[in-house]
Design an enzyme around this catalytic site. Structure first.
Site, mmCIF file in Angstrom:
data_model
loop_
_atom_site.group_PDB
_atom_site.id
_atom_site.type_symbol
_atom_site.label_atom_id
_atom_site.label_comp_id
_atom_site.label_asym_id
_atom_site.label_seq_id
_atom_site.Cartn_x
_atom_site.Cartn_y
_atom_site.Cartn_z
ATOM 1 N N ARG A 117 -2.373 -2.118 -3.566
ATOM 2 C CA ARG A 117 -3.678 -1.516 -3.308
ATOM 3 C C ARG A 117 -3.769 -0.214 -4.109
ATOM 4 O O ARG A 117 -2.861 0.616 -4.058
ATOM 5 C CB ARG A 117 -3.806 -1.202 -1.829
ATOM 6 C CG ARG A 117 -5.095 -0.500 -1.532
ATOM 7 C CD ARG A 117 -4.971 0.453 -0.387
ATOM 8 N NE ARG A 117 -6.255 1.073 -0.133
ATOM 9 C CZ ARG A 117 -6.401 2.155 0.605
ATOM 10 N NH1 ARG A 117 -5.360 2.728 1.165
ATOM 11 N NH2 ARG A 117 -7.585 2.666 0.787
ATOM 12 N N HIS A 123 -12.764 1.662 0.350
ATOM 13 C CA HIS A 123 -12.593 0.561 1.314
ATOM 14 C C HIS A 123 -13.145 -0.758 0.771
ATOM 15 O O HIS A 123 -13.494 -1.659 1.551
ATOM 16 C CB HIS A 123 -13.334 0.832 2.634
ATOM 17 C CG HIS A 123 -12.828 1.990 3.425
ATOM 18 N ND1 HIS A 123 -13.677 2.867 4.074
ATOM 19 C CD2 HIS A 123 -11.580 2.425 3.682
ATOM 20 C CE1 HIS A 123 -12.975 3.779 4.697
ATOM 21 N NE2 HIS A 123 -11.688 3.549 4.468
ATOM 22 N N ARG A 157 -13.210 13.993 8.360
ATOM 23 C CA ARG A 157 -14.149 14.324 7.272
ATOM 24 C C ARG A 157 -15.572 14.476 7.795
ATOM 25 O O ARG A 157 -15.974 13.771 8.711
ATOM 26 C CB ARG A 157 -14.147 13.217 6.204
ATOM 27 C CG ARG A 157 -12.822 13.020 5.521
ATOM 28 C CD ARG A 157 -12.983 12.079 4.332
ATOM 29 N NE ARG A 157 -11.694 11.685 3.787
ATOM 30 C CZ ARG A 157 -11.195 10.443 3.860
ATOM 31 N NH1 ARG A 157 -11.874 9.477 4.439
ATOM 32 N NH2 ARG A 157 -10.020 10.187 3.338
ATOM 33 N N LEU A 160 -15.323 1.246 10.351
ATOM 34 C CA LEU A 160 -15.212 2.497 11.113
ATOM 35 C C LEU A 160 -13.762 2.684 11.546
ATOM 36 O O LEU A 160 -13.337 2.178 12.593
ATOM 37 C CB LEU A 160 -16.139 2.463 12.337
ATOM 38 C CG LEU A 160 -17.620 2.131 12.064
ATOM 39 C CD1 LEU A 160 -18.409 2.117 13.367
ATOM 40 C CD2 LEU A 160 -18.241 3.127 11.088
ATOM 41 N N GLY A 161 -13.005 3.368 10.713
ATOM 42 C CA GLY A 161 -11.624 3.713 11.053
ATOM 43 C C GLY A 161 -11.509 5.218 11.022
ATOM 44 O O GLY A 161 -12.506 5.925 11.153
ATOM 45 N N ASN A 162 -10.305 5.716 10.824
ATOM 46 C CA ASN A 162 -10.146 7.153 10.665
ATOM 47 C C ASN A 162 -10.938 7.605 9.438
ATOM 48 O O ASN A 162 -11.612 8.622 9.433
ATOM 49 C CB ASN A 162 -8.664 7.465 10.537
ATOM 50 C CG ASN A 162 -8.376 8.889 10.862
ATOM 51 O OD1 ASN A 162 -9.090 9.518 11.647
ATOM 52 N ND2 ASN A 162 -7.356 9.432 10.236
ATOM 53 N N GLY A 163 -10.867 6.790 8.371
ATOM 54 C CA GLY A 163 -11.821 6.898 7.261
ATOM 55 C C GLY A 163 -12.906 5.874 7.553
ATOM 56 O O GLY A 163 -12.608 4.817 8.097
ATOM 57 N N ASN A 213 0.873 -1.172 0.000
ATOM 58 C CA ASN A 213 0.000 0.000 0.000
ATOM 59 C C ASN A 213 0.915 1.229 0.000
ATOM 60 O O ASN A 213 1.455 1.601 1.042
ATOM 61 C CB ASN A 213 -0.892 -0.038 1.241
ATOM 62 C CG ASN A 213 -1.902 1.095 1.256
ATOM 63 O OD1 ASN A 213 -1.862 1.985 0.391
ATOM 64 N ND2 ASN A 213 -2.786 1.089 2.226
ATOM 65 N N GLY A 235 -10.277 0.271 13.019
ATOM 66 C CA GLY A 235 -9.843 0.726 14.345
ATOM 67 C C GLY A 235 -10.966 0.995 15.339
ATOM 68 O O GLY A 235 -10.960 0.470 16.456
ATOM 69 N N MET A 236 -11.951 1.793 14.952
ATOM 70 C CA MET A 236 -13.025 2.126 15.883
ATOM 71 C C MET A 236 -14.055 1.016 15.959
ATOM 72 O O MET A 236 -14.553 0.688 17.040
ATOM 73 C CB MET A 236 -13.705 3.431 15.452
ATOM 74 C CG MET A 236 -12.820 4.631 15.691
ATOM 75 S SD MET A 236 -13.377 6.076 14.782
ATOM 76 C CE MET A 236 -15.023 6.229 15.359
ATOM 77 N N GLU A 265 -13.616 -2.105 15.625
ATOM 78 C CA GLU A 265 -13.101 -3.259 16.364
ATOM 79 C C GLU A 265 -12.886 -2.954 17.845
ATOM 80 O O GLU A 265 -12.967 -3.845 18.683
ATOM 81 C CB GLU A 265 -11.759 -3.711 15.752
ATOM 82 C CG GLU A 265 -11.914 -4.312 14.371
ATOM 83 C CD GLU A 265 -10.592 -4.477 13.632
ATOM 84 O OE1 GLU A 265 -9.558 -4.657 14.305
ATOM 85 O OE2 GLU A 265 -10.591 -4.412 12.397
ATOM 86 N N GLU A 301 -7.118 -6.456 4.593
ATOM 87 C CA GLU A 301 -7.033 -6.071 3.184
ATOM 88 C C GLU A 301 -5.845 -6.744 2.501
ATOM 89 O O GLU A 301 -5.900 -7.083 1.327
ATOM 90 C CB GLU A 301 -6.939 -4.543 3.078
ATOM 91 C CG GLU A 301 -8.272 -3.876 3.392
ATOM 92 C CD GLU A 301 -8.155 -2.443 3.862
ATOM 93 O OE1 GLU A 301 -7.577 -2.215 4.948
ATOM 94 O OE2 GLU A 301 -8.628 -1.549 3.155
HETATM 95 P P1 ADP Z 1 -7.290 4.203 9.123
HETATM 96 O O1 ADP Z 1 -6.792 2.860 8.643
HETATM 97 O O2 ADP Z 1 -8.457 4.747 8.372
HETATM 98 O O3 ADP Z 1 -6.205 5.217 9.338
HETATM 99 P P2 ADP Z 1 -7.884 2.782 11.591
HETATM 100 O O4 ADP Z 1 -8.705 1.657 11.091
HETATM 101 O O5 ADP Z 1 -6.505 2.500 12.045
HETATM 102 O O6 ADP Z 1 -7.887 3.995 10.581
HETATM 103 O O7 ADP Z 1 -8.708 3.457 12.805
HETATM 104 C C1 ADP Z 1 -8.224 4.546 13.513
HETATM 105 C C2 ADP Z 1 -9.233 4.893 14.607
HETATM 106 O O8 ADP Z 1 -9.432 3.745 15.449
HETATM 107 C C3 ADP Z 1 -8.771 6.016 15.502
HETATM 108 O O9 ADP Z 1 -9.833 6.913 15.742
HETATM 109 C C4 ADP Z 1 -8.393 5.318 16.787
HETATM 110 O O10 ADP Z 1 -8.649 6.111 17.909
HETATM 111 C C5 ADP Z 1 -9.294 4.110 16.804
HETATM 112 N N1 ADP Z 1 -8.648 3.037 17.558
HETATM 113 C C6 ADP Z 1 -7.626 2.263 17.168
HETATM 114 N N2 ADP Z 1 -7.254 1.408 18.162
HETATM 115 C C7 ADP Z 1 -8.065 1.666 19.208
HETATM 116 C C8 ADP Z 1 -8.198 1.143 20.529
HETATM 117 N N3 ADP Z 1 -7.418 0.159 20.954
HETATM 118 N N4 ADP Z 1 -9.160 1.655 21.319
HETATM 119 C C9 ADP Z 1 -9.964 2.632 20.880
HETATM 120 N N5 ADP Z 1 -9.884 3.194 19.649
HETATM 121 C C10 ADP Z 1 -8.958 2.714 18.822
#
Ligand code: ADP
Length: 408
Positions: free
Chosen positions: A96, A188, A249, A217-220, A8, A340-341, A343, A393
């Site tokens: 990717r 995604h 966003r 539900l991640g940063n994106g 990536n 991230g969020m 999970e 991914e």
């Molecule tokens: P991306 O791949 O889009 O950059 P991620 O899937 O890594 O994003 O998600 C990032 C988000 O997940 C952030 O808002 C972060 O706070 C949240 N996050 C990651 N790990 C944890 C955790 N252990 N507890 C709570 N929130 C988490």
């Protein structure tokens, strides 16, 4: 047995995983960050190379002027650390790619560093100006280091190409679509595909009979309605700005906000859209951070805006789930949380699922109260199963590389 690099490449970073296929075993993974970093006077700054293998994590900080040097550093490290005996052991490289437009309907074998495929990805850069050019740099860097190894491009948009016209068209002047390709492409896709396939496996139902709503539900962040393994609708649009609020966003807003702020603050449309992409969402609403952990801390300390951020997010996510439930004919087997969020944030999942009570969806609070392993978190009498399914991914990229390049 084959060894595949899943890559990536971003504008200043390269993330990779080396997988053994078909076992799907990760042999090594890592990141190359701060490629091309310079200080104010143009002097090169050190980058960061992180390598994980055999349970170890090692970091070095060399200067990395270009992606080509970054790739070479990774490949040299794989030999130095005896992860590979020779680079000839790498049978394929899968990249990717964020935007494949309507042109790419499947993952595709690259026909050389200056071939039709790379040129087409470059043509689509208008729709992904930050991502597609960086991916091309990554493809070329691997061709330079491993000229004989097949490279395959795996598009985030391909999974969403099965959306019906009624789902991907906007109600805009039709010529904007025919002239400029303005429509919903989604993002995604590789994650939505992995999670929906895995959901079918986990509940033991054939993929073509399983309907899943995937909440990435991640940063994106994006949500998809997947019917029998095929995407029927998704929340991201022409760009990743559409849909639910994210780290920085806005998600959906009235487009008039753009001209209104242009007039009030003397900004250009590009400047305002940049704010909608980079300074809004969790960051803008909470005023604290784009990172959900910081916003959670604020909420737990009684900060109203932090609590509001999660309430807005939970409302929007639940609204999408309910509307996709309807679009899937009320037949949904699994609601899956990932990224991230999705999970890790039990309180967000709790807030979202609580709003789904009219659909008969019930969370088991105890199962919800743990961290990111793959597991069911709904009660036995819930009308729809709710799962946490950590996304993967890289494994999808490796699978497609083996399939498309016909690697034995
Ligand atoms: P991306 O791949 O889009 O950059 P991620 O899937 O890594 O994003 O998600 C990032 C988000 O997940 C952030 O808002 C972060 O706070 C949240 N996050 C990651 N790990 C944890 C955790 N252990 N507890 C709570 N929130 C988490």
């Amino acid at each position: 047995m084959a060894k595949i690099m899943a890559v990536n490449a971003g504008s200043s970073s390269i993330k990779f995983q080396l997988l053994e296929m078909p076992e799907e075993k990760v042999i090594a993974s890592g990141t190359v960050e701060k490629i091309g970093s310079v200080d104010g006077s143009g002097k090169p700054l050190n980058g960061i190379v992180t390598l994980k293998y055999n349970g170890k994590k090692e970091e070095t900080t060399p200067v990395i002027p270009t992606h080509a040097e970054g790739v070479q550093l990774v490949l040299d490290a794989l030999i130095d650390k005896q992860i590979l005996k020779s680079l000839d052991e790498i049978n394929g490289v899968g990249h990717r790619i964020v935007q494949g437009g309507e042109y790419f309907k499947d993952s595709t074998l690259v026909d050389g560093p200056d071939g039709v495929v790379v040129n087409k990805i470059a043509d689509l850069a208008d729709l992904a100006p930050l991502h597609n050019p960086a991916h091309i740099v990554g493809i070329k860097a691997f061709y330079k280091a491993l000229p004989k190894v097949p490279e395959v491009v795996v598009f985030d948009t391909v999974f969403h190409q099965t959306m019906p016209e009624e789902a991907y068209m906007y109600a805009i002047p039709y010529e904007w679509y025919t002239k400029y390709g303005i429509r919903k492409y989604g993002a995604h896709g590789t994650s939505h595909k992995y999670v929906s396939q895995r959901a079918a496996e986990l509940i033991g139902k054939p993929l073509n009979e399983t309907n899943v709503i995937v909440c990435h539900l991640g940063n994106g962040a994006s949500i998809s309605a997947v019917e029998g393994g095929k995407c029927k609708d998704t929340s991201m649009g022409l760009t990743p700005l559409e849909g639910i609020p994210m780290g920085t966003r806005t998600g959906n807003i009235d487009p008039t906000v753009v001209s209104y702020i242009c007039n009030k603050e003397g900004k250009t449309a590009d400047e305002v859209v940049n704010i909608l992409n980079k300074k809004s969402g969790y960051l803008g609403l909470s005023g604290r951070s784009n990172d959900a952990r910081d916003v959670t801390e604020g909420m737990n300390n009684g900060d109203h805006r932090c609590k509001l951020t999660f309430d807005v997010q939970a409302k929007r996510v639940a609204d999408y789930i309910a509307s996709y439930w309807l679009y899937l004919g009320g037949k949904v087997d699994v609601i899956a949380f990932t990224a991230g969020m999705g999970e890790n944030l039990k309180h967000l999942r709790q807030k979202i699922v609580a709003r789904l009570a009219p659909l008969g969806v019930k969370l088991d609070e105890k199962l919800n109260d743990t961290f990111s392993d793959e597991r069911i978190i709904s009660t036995p009498d819930s009308k729809i199963q709710v799962w946490i399914i950590p996304t993967n991914e890289e494994v999808m990229i490796a699978r497609d590389t083996v399939r498309v390049a016909n690697i034995k």
